[in-house]
Design a protein around this motif. Structure first.
Motif, PDB file in Angstrom:
ATOM      1  N   UNK A 205       1.081  -0.975   0.097  1.00  0.00           N
ATOM      2  CA  UNK A 205       0.109  -0.006  -0.124  1.00  0.00           C
ATOM      3  C   UNK A 205       1.434   1.400  -0.019  1.00  0.00           C
ATOM      4  N   UNK A 206       1.540   1.440  -0.299  1.00  0.00           N
ATOM      5  CA  UNK A 206       2.694   2.206  -0.560  1.00  0.00           C
ATOM      6  C   UNK A 206       2.853   3.440  -1.903  1.00  0.00           C
ATOM      7  N   UNK A 207       3.799   4.334  -1.358  1.00  0.00           N
ATOM      8  CA  UNK A 207       4.441   4.356  -3.073  1.00  0.00           C
ATOM      9  C   UNK A 207       5.325   5.353  -2.938  1.00  0.00           C
ATOM     10  N   UNK A 208       6.515   5.477  -4.020  1.00  0.00           N
ATOM     11  CA  UNK A 208       7.539   6.069  -4.377  1.00  0.00           C
ATOM     12  C   UNK A 208       7.448   7.363  -4.363  1.00  0.00           C
ATOM     13  N   UNK A 209       7.068   7.785  -5.192  1.00  0.00           N
ATOM     14  CA  UNK A 209       7.224   9.403  -5.449  1.00  0.00           C
ATOM     15  C   UNK A 209       5.605   9.360  -6.251  1.00  0.00           C
ATOM     16  N   UNK A 210       5.257  10.265  -5.340  1.00  0.00           N
ATOM     17  CA  UNK A 210       4.015  10.708  -5.575  1.00  0.00           C
ATOM     18  C   UNK A 210       4.010  11.396  -6.523  1.00  0.00           C
ATOM     19  N   UNK A 211       3.348  11.545  -7.834  1.00  0.00           N
ATOM     20  CA  UNK A 211       3.405  12.303  -9.316  1.00  0.00           C
ATOM     21  C   UNK A 211       3.178  13.366  -9.546  1.00  0.00           C
ATOM     22  N   UNK A 218       9.823   6.934   0.925  1.00  0.00           N
ATOM     23  CA  UNK A 218      10.153   5.798   1.377  1.00  0.00           C
ATOM     24  C   UNK A 218      10.739   5.271   2.930  1.00  0.00           C
ATOM     25  N   UNK A 219       9.961   6.049   3.749  1.00  0.00           N
ATOM     26  CA  UNK A 219      10.609   6.310   5.154  1.00  0.00           C
ATOM     27  C   UNK A 219       8.664   5.655   5.250  1.00  0.00           C
ATOM     28  N   UNK A 220       7.442   5.462   5.325  1.00  0.00           N
ATOM     29  CA  UNK A 220       6.277   5.535   5.032  1.00  0.00           C
ATOM     30  C   UNK A 220       6.266   4.029   5.576  1.00  0.00           C
ATOM     31  N   UNK A 221       5.217   4.085   6.585  1.00  0.00           N
ATOM     32  CA  UNK A 221       5.403   2.409   7.115  1.00  0.00           C
ATOM     33  C   UNK A 221       5.740   1.393   6.172  1.00  0.00           C
ATOM     34  N   UNK A 222       4.650   1.503   4.769  1.00  0.00           N
ATOM     35  CA  UNK A 222       4.790   0.856   4.099  1.00  0.00           C
ATOM     36  C   UNK A 222       5.685   0.535   2.714  1.00  0.00           C
ATOM     37  N   UNK A 405      15.590   5.744   5.762  1.00  0.00           N
ATOM     38  CA  UNK A 405      15.686   7.073   6.049  1.00  0.00           C
ATOM     39  C   UNK A 405      16.361   7.543   5.390  1.00  0.00           C
ATOM     40  N   UNK A 406      17.796   6.825   5.470  1.00  0.00           N
ATOM     41  CA  UNK A 406      18.665   7.419   4.658  1.00  0.00           C
ATOM     42  C   UNK A 406      18.119   7.757   2.747  1.00  0.00           C
ATOM     43  N   UNK A 407      17.508   6.580   1.830  1.00  0.00           N
ATOM     44  CA  UNK A 407      17.248   6.768   0.975  1.00  0.00           C
ATOM     45  C   UNK A 407      16.181   7.873   0.575  1.00  0.00           C
ATOM     46  N   UNK A 408      15.257   7.970   1.711  1.00  0.00           N
ATOM     47  CA  UNK A 408      13.982   9.387   1.923  1.00  0.00           C
ATOM     48  C   UNK A 408      14.821  10.155   2.067  1.00  0.00           C
ATOM     49  N   UNK A 409      15.592  10.815   2.649  1.00  0.00           N
ATOM     50  CA  UNK A 409      16.931  12.212   2.714  1.00  0.00           C
ATOM     51  C   UNK A 409      17.143  12.403   1.792  1.00  0.00           C
TER      52      UNK A 409
END
Length: 422
Positions: A205-211, A218-222, A405-409
């Motif tokens: 249920x996650x998303x990499x990058x919202x269009x 990338x740091x979401x629970x999903x 978290x590193x991927x997100x940042x």
């Protein structure tokens, strides 16, 4: 005196005739069109190119430049020619993730003048993803490609549909001694790992990058659940430790040998699994990736399509060549000979194809649930960030929360830097 005048007139007539002949020769010389393709596609389309040249003899001469086997090397070759000025290529067979970068750089010609709504409607919706940028059509699909879950029909009555089921089935079959390994996939640090993660992320249920907003997830629970599940596959023994070095071919060879129950791969693998040297021939089914309860099962969109380069002297002729190579008959030939997934809706109902391939209905279903990777000119950079951090998780060098978290940042930094330079 008369003789001299006659000689001059004869000379002028001769020169005029030569000029007229030269002009006529130039006007009747075939228009030369050059398309750059990755090596496998250049080889697969050889007969089609010959047929096109036969049909257009004297008007258009199509030549295909066989690019490197490595797809990113093809992109590097195309970009180098574009940066140097006049490219020798009129068109390029382009991976779906390259389009935003090429279009944003102004290297492509919109295809809208040659593609009407009727042609667009003839394409399966999933195959139309990733062909547009900023409201313009820049790419026309040659083949559809999507991630699939291959399963052994001789080992199970139906494939697992949730992440928990996949691990449970894999461990059970190994414990019973029916296979050496449960599930193989692309765990090497390269683009295939990003494709694998996207399918698993969607399944949680996650998303990499919202269009619309470019918000990174990338740091979401999903996302944490998705990365943790990939790590659990290895820690539990459902997947072999060697999977961290697997690309498509390594996964295929392991599954083809009969030592594996489940595999994630692309449609091309089906044809390989039906060859006489396959130990699982006749005992393979396909479906989409597993998903947790309440979330949809998806397939990462691969897909290759044609784009016309802005420097082309003959975009009209290039468009004609692309129309031929992507025609219904051409796609039918490519499916029968090369197992390339068609893009036209009508072909998924074609009786000849259905009689020769049991996989076609499943491909149609998978194409209805495809998800494209982030459509951004910065895709190569953000995918590299994701791959590096996922690899550190899979190899045990980082814990999931720290790596994601590193991927997100780092992804946010890349996107922010790009906004600041505009």
């Amino acid at each position: 005196m008369k003789r001299r005048i006659f000689t001059k007139i004869a000379l002028l007539f001769s020169l005029s005739s030569v000029a007229l002949f030269a002009s006529w020769a130039l006007s009747t010389r075939p228009i030369q069109i050059n398309i750059l393709m990755p090596a496998p596609f250049a080889e697969s389309t050889t007969d089609l190119v010959q047929q096109f040249n036969k049909d257009h003899h004297g008007r258009i001469q199509l030549r295909v430049t066989r690019g490197p086997l490595e797809t990113e090397a093809v992109s590097d070759l195309a970009i180098s020619s574009l940066l140097l000025g006049k490219s020798p290529f009129d068109a390029l067979l382009i991976d779906v993730t390259w389009l935003p970068k090429y279009a944003a750089a102004g290297w492509l010609i919109p295809l809208d003048p040659w593609i009407d709504q009727q042609k667009i409607d003839s394409i399966a919706p999933g195959a139309m993803l990733g062909n547009n940028f900023d409201g313009k059509l820049y790419r026309w699909p040659l083949v559809a490609d999507m991630g699939l879950l291959y399963w052994r029909t001789d080992l199970m009555n139906k494939p697992p549909r949730t992440p928990e089921e996949l691990i449970k089935v894999s461990l059970k079959l190994q414990k019973e001694g029916r296979v050496a390994n449960g599930y193989v996939w692309q765990g090497r640090q390269y683009e295939g790992l990003s494709c694998v993660f996207l399918e698993v992320l969607d399944g949680f249920g996650g998303q990499w990058l919202e269009p619309e907003t470019d918000n990174v997830g990338l740091d979401s629970s999903a996302s944490l659940k998705a990365a943790s599940w990939l790590r659990e596959l290895i820690l539990s023994g459902a997947s072999p430790k060697a999977v961290i070095n697997y690309a498509e071919n390594e996964a295929l060879q392991a599954f083809k040998s009969g030592d594996v129950a489940l595999m994630r791969n692309w449609p091309y693998a089906w044809g390989e699994l039906q060859k006489p040297n396959s130990d699982v021939r006749g005992n393979v089914g396909v479906t989409t990736m597993v998903a947790s309860a309440g979330n949809r099962s998806t397939s990462t969109l691969g897909s290759w399509g044609f784009s016309i380069l802005k420097g082309s002297s003959n975009p009209q002729a290039a468009a004609e060549a692309i129309a031929f190579l992507t025609s219904t008959s051409a796609q039918k030939t490519l499916f029968l000979n090369e197992s390339y997934t068609p893009t036209k809706v009508e072909l998924f109902k074609d009786q000849e194809l259905l009689s020769k391939s049991q996989i076609l209905p499943e491909l149609a279903k998978a194409l209805e649930s495809t998800d494209e990777r982030p459509s951004t000119p910065l895709y190569a950079q953000i995918s590299d960030v994701l791959q590096r951090n996922l690899s550190s998780i899979l190899t045990g060098q980082s814990i999931v929360s720290d790596a994601m978290a590193n991927a997100q940042a780092n992804t946010e930094k890349i996107l922010m830097a790009a906004r600041e330079t505009k």
